[in-house]
Design a protein around this motif. Structure first.
Motif, mmCIF file in Angstrom:
data_model
loop_
_atom_site.group_PDB
_atom_site.id
_atom_site.type_symbol
_atom_site.label_atom_id
_atom_site.label_comp_id
_atom_site.label_asym_id
_atom_site.label_seq_id
_atom_site.Cartn_x
_atom_site.Cartn_y
_atom_site.Cartn_z
ATOM 1 N N THR A 1 0.802 -1.217 0.000
ATOM 2 C CA THR A 1 0.000 0.000 0.000
ATOM 3 C C THR A 1 0.839 1.274 0.000
ATOM 4 O OG1 THR A 1 -0.165 -0.044 2.410
ATOM 5 C CG2 THR A 1 -1.929 -1.135 1.165
ATOM 6 N N SER B 1 2.872 4.394 -1.282
ATOM 7 C CA SER B 1 2.700 5.244 -2.457
ATOM 8 C C SER B 1 3.876 5.062 -3.393
ATOM 9 C CB SER B 1 2.615 6.698 -2.019
ATOM 10 O OG SER B 1 2.669 7.535 -3.135
ATOM 11 N N VAL C 1 -0.055 -3.125 -6.651
ATOM 12 C CA VAL C 1 -0.852 -2.632 -5.526
ATOM 13 C C VAL C 1 -2.171 -3.385 -5.476
ATOM 14 C CG1 VAL C 1 0.163 -0.308 -5.554
ATOM 15 C CG2 VAL C 1 -1.903 -0.764 -6.873
ATOM 16 N N CYS C 2 -2.809 -3.364 -4.314
ATOM 17 C CA CYS C 2 -4.143 -3.944 -4.173
ATOM 18 C C CYS C 2 -5.140 -3.079 -4.932
ATOM 19 C CB CYS C 2 -4.539 -4.036 -2.703
ATOM 20 S SG CYS C 2 -3.540 -5.211 -1.768
ATOM 21 N N SER D 1 -7.880 -1.983 -4.091
ATOM 22 C CA SER D 1 -8.509 -0.963 -3.247
ATOM 23 C C SER D 1 -7.707 0.335 -3.234
ATOM 24 C CB SER D 1 -8.673 -1.482 -1.820
ATOM 25 O OG SER D 1 -7.413 -1.836 -1.284
ATOM 26 N N THR D 2 -6.468 0.296 -3.710
ATOM 27 C CA THR D 2 -5.629 1.485 -3.794
ATOM 28 C C THR D 2 -5.956 2.225 -5.086
ATOM 29 O OG1 THR D 2 -3.844 0.335 -2.630
ATOM 30 C CG2 THR D 2 -3.241 2.314 -3.856
ATOM 31 N N THR E 1 -5.483 4.392 -8.299
ATOM 32 C CA THR E 1 -4.354 4.595 -9.201
ATOM 33 C C THR E 1 -3.969 6.066 -9.150
ATOM 34 O OG1 THR E 1 -5.150 2.816 -10.619
ATOM 35 C CG2 THR E 1 -3.559 4.356 -11.586
ATOM 36 N N CYS F 1 -3.989 -9.596 -0.989
ATOM 37 C CA CYS F 1 -4.938 -8.476 -0.943
ATOM 38 C C CYS F 1 -6.316 -8.935 -0.486
ATOM 39 C CB CYS F 1 -5.047 -7.826 -2.318
ATOM 40 S SG CYS F 1 -3.557 -6.941 -2.799
#
Length: 121
Positions: A21, A23, A35-36, A38-39, A41, A56
């Motif tokens: 998660t 950045s 990334v998962c 839920s993150t 873009t 994830c």
């Protein structure tokens, strides 16, 4: 011993979650990061691949994605991207097509789900 093992597993899971998660702010032009789903873009990035991963969570929907940094790439560069995100400013859609790596829904179709993008400014 069981308490130590549980603590180490929890610590390892926390470290893996933070790594997924974090950045991608320090990414260089063209770099990719996993990334998962839920993150969100980040601005300047596009989705380039989707898949399922237990890291994830568990679901039937693709829950992990690979994102690519487009900011800083030279004018004239073309990239292939999933249609799950809008092209960043300065990029235009050249063509659209179906790509099995861009299935971001548990109910996929064979409709166009990917773009070829070109940097114009």
């Amino acid at each position: 011993m069981a308490r130590l093992r549980t603590s180490l597993l929890a610590l390892g899971f926390t470290a893996a979650t933070l790594a997924l998660t974090m950045s991608p702010a320090q990414a260089a032009p063209g770099d990719v990061t996993n990334v998962c789903s839920s993150t969100l873009t980040p601005s300047g990035f596009v989705d380039v691949q989707w898949w399922n991963s237990f890291s994830c969570g568990s679901s039937f929907d693709p829950n992990m994605k690979q994102i690519k940094q487009l900011t800083g790439l030279p004018i004239g560069t073309t990239v292939n991207a999933c249609a799950s995100t809008y092209p960043p400013a300065g990029w235009v859609q050249v063509s659209s097509y179906y790509n099995s790596s861009c299935r971001y829904s548990s109910v996929p179709s064979f409709n166009n789900n990917a773009w070829q993008l070109k940097r114009v400014s």
